[in-house]
Design a protein around this motif. Structure first.
Motif, PDB file in Angstrom:
ATOM      1  N   THR A 216       0.775  -1.483   0.008  1.00 49.86           N
ATOM      2  CA  THR A 216      -0.078   0.193   0.122  1.00 49.86           C
ATOM      3  C   THR A 216       0.731   1.165   0.299  1.00 49.86           C
ATOM      4  O   THR A 216       1.035   2.603   0.150  1.00 49.86           O
ATOM      5  CB  THR A 216      -1.748  -0.315   1.065  1.00 49.86           C
ATOM      6  OG1 THR A 216       0.041  -0.159   2.585  1.00 49.86           O
ATOM      7  CG2 THR A 216      -1.847  -0.635   1.424  1.00 49.86           C
ATOM      8  N   GLN A 217       2.490   1.309  -0.196  1.00 47.01           N
ATOM      9  CA  GLN A 217       3.092   2.655  -0.264  1.00 47.01           C
ATOM     10  C   GLN A 217       2.833   3.067  -1.609  1.00 47.01           C
ATOM     11  O   GLN A 217       3.043   2.633  -2.607  1.00 47.01           O
ATOM     12  CB  GLN A 217       4.660   1.405  -0.292  1.00 47.01           C
ATOM     13  CG  GLN A 217       5.339   2.701   0.674  1.00 47.01           C
ATOM     14  CD  GLN A 217       7.021   2.340   0.624  1.00 47.01           C
ATOM     15  OE1 GLN A 217       7.104   1.187   1.165  1.00 47.01           O
ATOM     16  NE2 GLN A 217       7.851   3.192   1.442  1.00 47.01           N
ATOM     17  N   ALA A 218       2.805   4.289  -1.198  1.00 47.04           N
ATOM     18  CA  ALA A 218       2.806   5.910  -2.345  1.00 47.04           C
ATOM     19  C   ALA A 218       3.772   5.688  -2.923  1.00 47.04           C
ATOM     20  O   ALA A 218       5.244   5.926  -1.888  1.00 47.04           O
ATOM     21  CB  ALA A 218       2.082   6.778  -1.865  1.00 47.04           C
ATOM     22  N   ARG A 219       4.398   5.907  -4.207  1.00 46.01           N
ATOM     23  CA  ARG A 219       5.552   6.156  -4.276  1.00 46.01           C
ATOM     24  C   ARG A 219       5.953   7.276  -5.468  1.00 46.01           C
ATOM     25  O   ARG A 219       4.440   7.717  -6.060  1.00 46.01           O
ATOM     26  CB  ARG A 219       5.573   5.111  -5.420  1.00 46.01           C
ATOM     27  CG  ARG A 219       6.722   3.784  -4.978  1.00 46.01           C
ATOM     28  CD  ARG A 219       5.810   2.550  -6.260  1.00 46.01           C
ATOM     29  NE  ARG A 219       6.579   2.833  -7.409  1.00 46.01           N
ATOM     30  CZ  ARG A 219       6.662   1.678  -8.574  1.00 46.01           C
ATOM     31  NH1 ARG A 219       5.710   0.421  -8.235  1.00 46.01           N
ATOM     32  NH2 ARG A 219       7.197   1.943  -9.233  1.00 46.01           N
ATOM     33  N   PRO A 220       7.068   8.297  -5.270  1.00 46.31           N
ATOM     34  CA  PRO A 220       6.093   9.690  -5.599  1.00 46.31           C
ATOM     35  C   PRO A 220       7.231   9.757  -7.444  1.00 46.31           C
ATOM     36  O   PRO A 220       6.929  10.601  -7.550  1.00 46.31           O
ATOM     37  CB  PRO A 220       7.948  10.317  -4.775  1.00 46.31           C
ATOM     38  CG  PRO A 220       8.800   8.910  -4.288  1.00 46.31           C
ATOM     39  CD  PRO A 220       8.174   8.006  -4.597  1.00 46.31           C
ATOM     40  N   CYS A 221       7.015   8.076  -8.294  1.00 49.81           N
ATOM     41  CA  CYS A 221       7.640   8.705  -9.777  1.00 49.81           C
ATOM     42  C   CYS A 221       6.528   9.182 -10.384  1.00 49.81           C
ATOM     43  O   CYS A 221       6.608  10.010 -11.506  1.00 49.81           O
ATOM     44  CB  CYS A 221       7.535   7.267  -9.869  1.00 49.81           C
ATOM     45  SG  CYS A 221       6.468   5.967  -9.440  1.00 49.81           S
ATOM     46  N   HIS A 225       1.182   5.559  -8.880  1.00 47.81           N
ATOM     47  CA  HIS A 225       1.571   5.235  -7.899  1.00 47.81           C
ATOM     48  C   HIS A 225       2.143   5.977  -6.686  1.00 47.81           C
ATOM     49  O   HIS A 225       1.846   5.563  -5.796  1.00 47.81           O
ATOM     50  CB  HIS A 225       3.528   4.913  -8.038  1.00 47.81           C
ATOM     51  CG  HIS A 225       3.421   3.962  -9.264  1.00 47.81           C
ATOM     52  ND1 HIS A 225       3.836   3.936 -10.614  1.00 47.81           N
ATOM     53  CD2 HIS A 225       2.975   2.479  -9.252  1.00 47.81           C
ATOM     54  CE1 HIS A 225       4.255   2.168 -11.337  1.00 47.81           C
ATOM     55  NE2 HIS A 225       3.362   1.990 -10.518  1.00 47.81           N
ATOM     56  N   GLY A 226       0.719   6.870  -6.926  1.00 46.54           N
ATOM     57  CA  GLY A 226       0.772   8.229  -6.170  1.00 46.54           C
ATOM     58  C   GLY A 226       0.352   7.809  -4.674  1.00 46.54           C
ATOM     59  O   GLY A 226       0.021   8.964  -3.649  1.00 46.54           O
ATOM     60  N   GLY A 227      -0.573   6.797  -4.567  1.00 47.40           N
ATOM     61  CA  GLY A 227      -1.093   6.662  -3.726  1.00 47.40           C
ATOM     62  C   GLY A 227      -2.123   5.259  -3.357  1.00 47.40           C
ATOM     63  O   GLY A 227      -1.222   4.233  -3.888  1.00 47.40           O
ATOM     64  N   ASP A 228      -2.822   5.648  -1.911  1.00 47.94           N
ATOM     65  CA  ASP A 228      -3.169   3.789  -2.413  1.00 47.94           C
ATOM     66  C   ASP A 228      -4.546   3.222  -2.912  1.00 47.94           C
ATOM     67  O   ASP A 228      -5.745   3.177  -2.486  1.00 47.94           O
ATOM     68  CB  ASP A 228      -3.461   3.459  -0.076  1.00 47.94           C
ATOM     69  CG  ASP A 228      -3.675   2.073  -0.200  1.00 47.94           C
ATOM     70  OD1 ASP A 228      -4.042   0.663  -0.648  1.00 47.94           O
ATOM     71  OD2 ASP A 228      -4.778   2.418   0.924  1.00 47.94           O
ATOM     72  N   SER A 299      -4.187   0.569 -14.873  1.00 51.10           N
ATOM     73  CA  SER A 299      -4.373  -0.957 -14.211  1.00 51.10           C
ATOM     74  C   SER A 299      -2.705  -1.628 -13.807  1.00 51.10           C
ATOM     75  O   SER A 299      -2.416  -2.165 -12.892  1.00 51.10           O
ATOM     76  CB  SER A 299      -4.524  -1.907 -15.803  1.00 51.10           C
ATOM     77  OG  SER A 299      -6.208  -1.571 -15.962  1.00 51.10           O
ATOM     78  N   GLN A 300      -1.876  -0.961 -14.444  1.00 48.32           N
ATOM     79  CA  GLN A 300      -0.641  -1.101 -13.979  1.00 48.32           C
ATOM     80  C   GLN A 300      -0.001  -0.593 -13.144  1.00 48.32           C
ATOM     81  O   GLN A 300       0.369  -1.598 -12.074  1.00 48.32           O
ATOM     82  CB  GLN A 300       0.130  -0.120 -15.433  1.00 48.32           C
ATOM     83  CG  GLN A 300       1.897  -0.230 -14.647  1.00 48.32           C
ATOM     84  CD  GLN A 300       3.077  -1.338 -15.459  1.00 48.32           C
ATOM     85  OE1 GLN A 300       2.656  -1.248 -16.881  1.00 48.32           O
ATOM     86  NE2 GLN A 300       3.245  -2.026 -15.018  1.00 48.32           N
ATOM     87  N   ALA A 301      -1.075   0.067 -12.424  1.00 51.15           N
ATOM     88  CA  ALA A 301      -0.560   0.906 -10.626  1.00 51.15           C
ATOM     89  C   ALA A 301      -1.261  -0.185 -10.034  1.00 51.15           C
ATOM     90  O   ALA A 301      -0.742  -1.093  -8.911  1.00 51.15           O
ATOM     91  CB  ALA A 301      -1.295   1.959 -11.529  1.00 51.15           C
ATOM     92  N   LEU A 302      -2.467  -1.008 -10.713  1.00 48.47           N
ATOM     93  CA  LEU A 302      -3.396  -1.497  -9.419  1.00 48.47           C
ATOM     94  C   LEU A 302      -2.492  -2.996  -9.357  1.00 48.47           C
ATOM     95  O   LEU A 302      -2.486  -3.428  -8.116  1.00 48.47           O
ATOM     96  CB  LEU A 302      -4.459  -1.891 -10.006  1.00 48.47           C
ATOM     97  CG  LEU A 302      -5.321  -0.728 -10.684  1.00 48.47           C
ATOM     98  CD1 LEU A 302      -6.985  -1.464 -10.936  1.00 48.47           C
ATOM     99  CD2 LEU A 302      -6.118  -0.523  -8.871  1.00 48.47           C
ATOM    100  N   MET A 303      -1.917  -3.611 -10.254  1.00 47.84           N
ATOM    101  CA  MET A 303      -0.815  -4.593 -10.206  1.00 47.84           C
ATOM    102  C   MET A 303       0.324  -4.531  -9.934  1.00 47.84           C
ATOM    103  O   MET A 303       1.069  -5.378  -9.238  1.00 47.84           O
ATOM    104  CB  MET A 303      -0.332  -4.739 -11.642  1.00 47.84           C
ATOM    105  CG  MET A 303      -1.665  -5.657 -12.810  1.00 47.84           C
ATOM    106  SD  MET A 303      -1.134  -5.862 -14.553  1.00 47.84           S
ATOM    107  CE  MET A 303      -3.512  -5.786 -15.431  1.00 47.84           C
ATOM    108  N   ASP A 304       1.174  -3.442  -9.999  1.00 52.01           N
ATOM    109  CA  ASP A 304       2.019  -3.088  -9.295  1.00 52.01           C
ATOM    110  C   ASP A 304       1.981  -3.260  -7.879  1.00 52.01           C
ATOM    111  O   ASP A 304       3.086  -3.482  -6.941  1.00 52.01           O
ATOM    112  CB  ASP A 304       2.413  -1.448  -9.668  1.00 52.01           C
ATOM    113  CG  ASP A 304       3.231  -1.759 -11.169  1.00 52.01           C
ATOM    114  OD1 ASP A 304       3.742  -2.974 -12.027  1.00 52.01           O
ATOM    115  OD2 ASP A 304       4.016  -0.683 -11.679  1.00 52.01           O
TER     116      ASP A 304
END
Length: 331
Positions: A216-221, A225-228, A299-304
């Motif tokens: 559930t960790q957000a990423r700054p990229c 990827h910036g949220g849960d 979808s990519q972010a959900l998979m990641d």
């Protein structure tokens, strides 16, 4: 997403904070004259009557950066958002090739009757993280008010499709509906943005790994990827269950989700993500050929992050009508 300052109960509402991208654009404000007003502008190759079109209003002045104002109706083809980089780059190359920077790109999607409530039509300033001659990458969107647009070009701007616009003839439309899908059922994404963190889509082993070890960790990229997304998709599934119970049609679900978000008090990023899942113009929508109409970056972010279920937008065509003799008749 615009930020709002808060006020104590009983106090006047605090002024809305202007997003940094909008503030930077307004520093380039100045009186400009219309150079182009093409209500049927067609970018890229002509693929016939269903090619994308939009209205292009281009405002220029000596020493000032051009401003491109683009307006599109839902029936005009794929959304402006889908390829903002290529559309803006083409206008740059075609109409102002000697400019060192691309035109300031302001877009508006005319939603007609398919959306309502908070899904009102709005101007969006699109800024690009990278720009080199006629190639743009890394778009971000910021809401722009009517007044800010007029301030930018120092003149009124026509907000419609223009008097010479010719709407395309209507074609039979499928019924749109939302459903809950396992993320593993989604097609393999092939993102065309955020190449640093989405280089080549999600391979099967990568999906399975994240399903086993979710995060559930957000990423700054990037925003995606910036949220849960785990929290967002749980809320989305709840919204859809309630909507089914109450008989809410697909075109009203964005409003339904927004009211739910306001009542629940989720974070601004989560609210924006939840809204995107129920927007008829931006929902995750697999196509019939194993790809996407919209939503492959999400979808990519959900998979990641290992999300297991999400809400998708699907369509079903009405069955053909039948003649009295039992033969099928196309509609």
């Amino acid at each position: 997403m615009d930020e709002n300052t808060t006020s104590a109960p009983g106090q006047p509402a605090a002024p809305r904070r202007v997003p940094a991208q909008v503030a930077a654009a307004l520093r380039l404000a100045g009186p400009r004259e219309p150079l182009v007003d093409d209500t049927m502008f067609r970018p890229g190759p002509d693929h016939g009557p269903r090619s994308i079109i939009f209205r292009l209003q281009l405002f220029t002045a000596p020493g000032l950066r051009p401003v491109a104002v683009v307006t599109q109706a839902l029936e005009d083809g794929p959304s402006l958002t889908n390829a903002a980089e290529s559309y803006a780059a083409e206008v740059w190359e075609r109409y102002c090739p000697d400019e060192a920077e691309p035109p300031l790109w302001v877009q508006r999607q005319l939603l007609g009757d398919r959306f309502g409530g908070h899904q009102e039509e709005k101007w969006e300033l699109v800024t690009f993280a990278e720009a080199e001659p006629y190639q743009l990458r890394g778009p971000t969107w910021s809401t722009l008010t009517d007044g800010q647009l007029q301030e930018l070009v120092v003149r009124p701007v026509d907000t419609g499709r223009g008097a010479s616009y010719t709407p395309r003839p209507p074609v039979p439309e499928p019924e749109l509906y939302f459903d809950i899908w396992p993320v593993r059922r989604l097609p393999r994404p092939r993102p065309f943005r955020e190449t640093a963190c989405m280089p080549a889509g999600a391979a099967r082993w990568r999906r399975l790994l994240r399903q086993t070890l979710p995060t559930t960790q957000a990423r700054p990229c990037c925003w995606y990827h910036g949220g849960d997304w785990h929290t967002v998709t749980r809320h989305a599934i709840t919204v859809l269950h309630r909507a089914r119970r109450d008989g809410v049609p697909a075109e009203e679900l964005a409003d339904h989700a927004d009211r739910y978000a306001r009542a629940t008090g989720i974070t601004p990023w989560q609210r924006q993500a939840l809204e995107s899942l129920f927007s008829l113009g931006n929902a995750i929508q697999p196509d019939e050929e194993g790809g996407y109409v919209n939503g492959q970056h999400r979808s990519q972010a959900l998979m990641d992050t290992g999300v297991r279920r999400t809400v998708v937008l699907l369509q079903r065509w009405p069955p053909p009508s039948t003649e009295p003799d039992g033969s099928a008749q196309s509609t």
